[in-house]
Enzyme design. Structure first.
Site, PDB file in Angstrom:
ATOM      1  N   ARG A 384     -30.250 -37.037  27.687  1.00 17.54           N
ATOM      2  CA  ARG A 384     -29.200 -36.789  27.167  1.00 17.54           C
ATOM      3  C   ARG A 384     -29.211 -36.657  25.709  1.00 17.54           C
ATOM      4  O   ARG A 384     -28.281 -35.901  25.211  1.00 17.54           O
ATOM      5  CB  ARG A 384     -28.089 -38.247  27.203  1.00 17.54           C
ATOM      6  CG  ARG A 384     -27.818 -38.443  28.807  1.00 17.54           C
ATOM      7  CD  ARG A 384     -27.025 -39.835  28.824  1.00 17.54           C
ATOM      8  NE  ARG A 384     -26.917 -40.318  30.211  1.00 17.54           N
ATOM      9  CZ  ARG A 384     -27.075 -41.405  30.442  1.00 17.54           C
ATOM     10  NH1 ARG A 384     -27.886 -42.308  29.651  1.00 17.54           N
ATOM     11  NH2 ARG A 384     -26.995 -41.735  31.828  1.00 17.54           N
ATOM     12  N   VAL A 506     -24.967 -33.171  35.085  1.00 17.14           N
ATOM     13  CA  VAL A 506     -26.468 -33.773  34.976  1.00 17.14           C
ATOM     14  C   VAL A 506     -26.492 -34.730  34.105  1.00 17.14           C
ATOM     15  O   VAL A 506     -25.768 -35.128  33.117  1.00 17.14           O
ATOM     16  CB  VAL A 506     -27.391 -32.852  34.850  1.00 17.14           C
ATOM     17  CG1 VAL A 506     -27.392 -31.700  35.957  1.00 17.14           C
ATOM     18  CG2 VAL A 506     -27.251 -32.181  33.461  1.00 17.14           C
ATOM     19  N   GLU A 507     -27.346 -35.786  34.317  1.00 17.87           N
ATOM     20  CA  GLU A 507     -27.708 -36.913  33.254  1.00 17.87           C
ATOM     21  C   GLU A 507     -26.711 -37.873  33.036  1.00 17.87           C
ATOM     22  O   GLU A 507     -26.443 -38.175  32.226  1.00 17.87           O
ATOM     23  CB  GLU A 507     -28.223 -36.455  31.968  1.00 17.87           C
ATOM     24  CG  GLU A 507     -29.317 -35.146  32.018  1.00 17.87           C
ATOM     25  CD  GLU A 507     -30.685 -35.580  32.547  1.00 17.87           C
ATOM     26  OE1 GLU A 507     -30.743 -36.794  32.890  1.00 17.87           O
ATOM     27  OE2 GLU A 507     -31.341 -34.738  32.879  1.00 17.87           O
ATOM     28  N   GLY A 508     -25.739 -37.952  34.334  1.00 17.30           N
ATOM     29  CA  GLY A 508     -24.721 -38.778  34.204  1.00 17.30           C
ATOM     30  C   GLY A 508     -23.623 -37.863  33.812  1.00 17.30           C
ATOM     31  O   GLY A 508     -23.397 -37.427  32.810  1.00 17.30           O
TER      32      GLY A 508
END
Length: 810
Positions: A384, A506-508
């Protein structure tokens, strides 16, 4: 003396001092000054009866007495509030605790405090590249960018060319974050991000291929948690590219809710590689959306580990664990691919059925069994804060450079489209958002290189930069029009327009990151007192918990009162009471406004905590709006820091002003939505009047400011170079960016000739239906020399070539 005590001036001044002491969070002095002010008031109105004075004094002194005597305070205030919170505040679960422990706080805590200390931010060391990183960017990275093209990768081969893969391995692209002692580059976070960003400005697929091993791959987890044997075996292989890693977390029923993964491993004994009754794990997992999985040789797998026979100890459910498994392990199914928006990077499922692996495949060995959740949180935080900001900012920089050039080269209604105000508004948004994104990216990387792990800030930059990138690509597509829609090697924007949807996911996912993580976790991490209160409420020793809670509660009340007074005073004084240094320069007033909004944010946070308590966790719409406020406060702060980090000209000042004004306007809008949806209607109305007594304060950037910004990026300029610094720039006219750059230089160079030709046409000195005819007639009229005519023809040819659109026979 009697005149001073009874004069009209004395007690109002003391009342002001009283408020000032609350402002400075000094309650004892405030109450003393308030008492003197009250004496002055009674002296002024001598005819007030003694019973009335007594009642007033009792009302005034009651809070001081209650708060000043610990036993009385605890009985009358601390204990009732403690009971209320104990019954309504949910306990922090082990997974939530691990998430809170995985990371640190930094400038986010300053903003949550309501009193940001700007000098601390400005004194932070700017991120910078060392000589080796610069040489790598100017050497292997340039070479790689020349080898790849997103259209060919995405639509043609669906893979990077073999020469690119060979270069990635030979030059150490996969080992940028691995220390030199293991054969890696040992780059800083800023250096690693600079490589990803430069490659991304040429090919998103190429950048994703580099990003995974250096951020969300197992390399960083090995460095922090791996055993010495694991480090010595795996890290050199990862650095050289001998092993290509992937990290398998997402499951069909566990996406953003990673803690619910159903994949499991059972500790058991089995004959293994000639060893009888070897102790190991029987694994079953089903993962999807795993980047690099189709080509991976080493798989990091997250699963829940169980020990039903208690072979490792007396605990059966050990929790989430991460293991490293060679892709050729019997039982592993790998190699098939997903097709994410026709983007050519490798992404696919990974499955494992009844495979047996020894215990030493756990990262960190048996000692780290069950510690996987913390590993996951740290791994995702890196993605992030480093990789996704690099990818999104690269897209933004490319859009700025290409769209600015296109707006100067494309003509409609006998003038270039960059003169139309509708286009100028889009160009200004592209430039302003790019500046804000680059500021947030670089300032955050500077904090990471200083050893900080700001988890809340990583969530802020992830969801805000991916969202701003979506806005930029929408504006860029609007300006390019049909040229942006028709895909092909000449379309410089079309392939990048796909990326925002991927980055947001992506990544949350952004919805989760905004509505649950940023403010939900941020308020617990960054609020100076809330976490201590939650821990006190959750203390199994009720008496000890009450005593701790009582002490923290008093400080919390003083903190809230101080922010309440500051919010009100800053609103009525236009933030003139905010102390700032003269050396803050032309953006000084924005430091004051952001301090005001920080105090308002902190005060509003405490009111929400008081009204909703544990329910705030489930009010995701309110939480999302509060997340928007803290996010814009952070982004605006980084703009001020970024502007302060280097020399700047007038145009950069204008872009920085646009970025901060945009943030302030977003903050005010988010506050309005919070107040409109407050859990108590009258409390929301009162809070709105308290913080914004004069109504709307912050306006969007002016038309004149946007015109100036737009005009500066359609020509070669200092700000155009600043905004696109770090991206891949080429003069190769076989690439679309090279064509645009070449044509722009030629068109700008012949501007005086073009103006001369237009004037001659206006006075009927030169005629012709086409530009070629007009140029020939101008030469015949001796208006231009042959050399000047050649310059005009070459510029026009380059312009038309840069504007060509691909066509195909299917």
């Amino acid at each position: 003396m009697e005149y001073l005590v009874s004069g009209w001036l004395w007690w109002p001044l003391l009342l002001i001092f009283f408020l000032a002491m609350i402002y400075l969070a000094a309650p004892l002095i405030a109450w003393t000054l308030g008492g003197i002010a009250l004496l002055g008031l009674f002296a002024q109105f001598a005819d007030v009866s003694w019973p009335a004075k007594l009642v007033v004094w009792m009302i005034y002194l009651a809070p001081m007495i209650v708060l000043g005597i610990p036993i009385l305070r605890c009985r009358l205030l601390g204990e009732p509030v403690y009971r209320l919170y104990r019954s309504s505040m949910p306990a922090i679960s082990p997974t939530e605790q691990a998430a809170l422990d995985a990371g640190t706080i930094w400038w986010d805590a300053e903003l949550f405090s309501g009193r940001p200390h700007w000098r601390r931010l400005l004194k932070a060391k700017p991120a910078s590249l060392d000589d080796e990183e610069i040489d790598f960017l100017n050497g292997p990275v340039e070479e790689l960018c020349a080898l790849i093209n997103d259209y060919d990768v995405n639509i043609g081969s669906r893979d990077l060319p073999k020469e690119a893969w060979d270069l990635l391995k030979k030059s150490g692209f996969f080992g940028m974050v691995i220390p030199r002692q293991y054969g890696g580059k040992g780059f800083s976070q800023y250096g690693h991000a600079a490589v990803v960003m430069k490659v991304a400005s040429r090919s998103i697929a190429g950048a994703l291929t580099i990003m995974i091993p250096n951020s969300v791959g197992p390399g960083k987890l090995l460095l922090k948690y791996g055993t010495e044997e694991q480090k010595n075996h795996y890290l050199p292989r990862l650095a050289s590219g001998e092993d290509i890693p992937c990290f398998a977390l997402t499951a069909p029923e566990a996406g953003s809710d990673a803690g619910s993964i159903p994949d499991n491993g059972i500790v058991c004994k089995q004959d293994y590689q000639g060893k009888k009754d070897a102790l190991g794990i029987r694994l079953n997992f089903d993962k999807r959306y795993i980047s690099l999985a189709p080509v991976a040789t080493l798989i990091g797998v997250a699963f829940k580990l169980y020990d039903p026979d208690q072979l490792l100890g007396d605990q059966e459910n050990l929790g989430i664990t991460v293991a490293l498994i060679p892709a050729d392990t019997p039982g592993v199914e790998i190699g098939s691919r997903h097709d994410p928006l026709h983007m050519g990077f490798h992404n696919g499922p990974v499955r494992g059925s009844d495979l047996f692996v020894p215990l030493d495949t756990i990262i960190g060995g048996v000692a780290q069994a069950g510690n996987g959740w913390r590993m996951l949180m740290e791994s995702l935080s890196d993605g992030r804060a480093i990789s996704l900001p690099a990818l999104t900012t690269a897209s933004a920089k490319l859009a700025t450079r290409a769209t600015g050039a296109y707006a100067r080269l494309r003509y409609q209604f006998k003038t270039y489209i960059g003169t139309f105000e509708g286009i100028q508004a889009a160009l200004a948004r592209i430039a302003g958002n790019t500046y804000a994104m680059d500021a947030a990216r670089t300032v955050t990387l500077g904090a990471l290189d200083e050893g900080r792990k700001p988890a809340v800030i990583s969530a802020i930059v992830k969801y805000n930069l991916t969202d701003r990138n979506r806005q930029i690509m929408n504006d860029a597509m609007d300006v390019h029009g049909g040229a942006g829609v028709c895909l092909g090697p000449r379309n410089i924007i079309g392939e990048y327009a796909k990326f925002p949807s991927l980055g947001i996911t992506v990544e949350g996912h952004n919805i989760l990151t905004r509505s649950m993580m940023t403010f939900g976790q941020g308020v617990v991490r960054c609020h100076p007192y809330l976490r201590s209160e939650i821990e006190a409420v959750g203390n199994s020793d009720e008496h000890a918990g009450l005593m701790s809670f009582d002490k923290v509660l008093v400080r919390h009340m003083g903190f809230a009162a101080s922010n309440a007074v500051r919010s009100l005073l800053h609103a009525w004084t236009g933030s003139l009471l905010v102390p700032t240094a003269r050396k803050l320069g032309p953006l000084r007033r924005y430091y004051r406004q952001l301090s005001r909004m920080s105090a308002a944010f902190a005060f509003t946070t405490d009111i929400l905590l008081m009204l909703l308590r544990g329910e705030l966790k489930r009010r995701e719409m309110l939480s999302g709006r509060m997340a928007d406020i803290i996010s814009q406060l952070y982004i605006a702060s980084t703009v001020l820091k970024h502007f302060d980090n280097h020399e700047h000209d007038e145009t950069e000042l204008q872009v920085a002003q646009w970025a901060v004004q945009d943030c302030l306007q977003r903050i005010e809008r988010a506050f309005g939505e919070v107040f409109d949806n407050f859990p108590n209607r009258w409390a929301g109305w009162l809070l709105n009047r308290w913080i914004f007594p004069f109504g709307r304060t912050y306006k969007r950037p002016s038309d004149e400011l946007e015109r100036c910004i737009a005009e500066s990026i359609v020509i070669p300029s200092v700000i155009r170079e600043r905004l696109t610094q770090g991206m891949y720039i080429t003069d190769d006219i076989n690439t679309q960016l090279g064509r645009l750059e070449h044509a722009l230089q030629l068109v700008i160079a012949i501007e005086p000739l073009e103006a001369k030709l237009k004037e001659a046409q206006r006075i009927d000195l030169v005629r012709g239906h086409s530009l070629a005819e007009r140029i020939d007639n101008a030469v015949a009229a001796r208006l231009f020399t042959e050399e000047e005519a050649k310059q005009l023809r070459e510029a026009e040819a380059a312009r038309l070539d840069a504007l060509k659109v691909d066509d195909w026979k299917f």
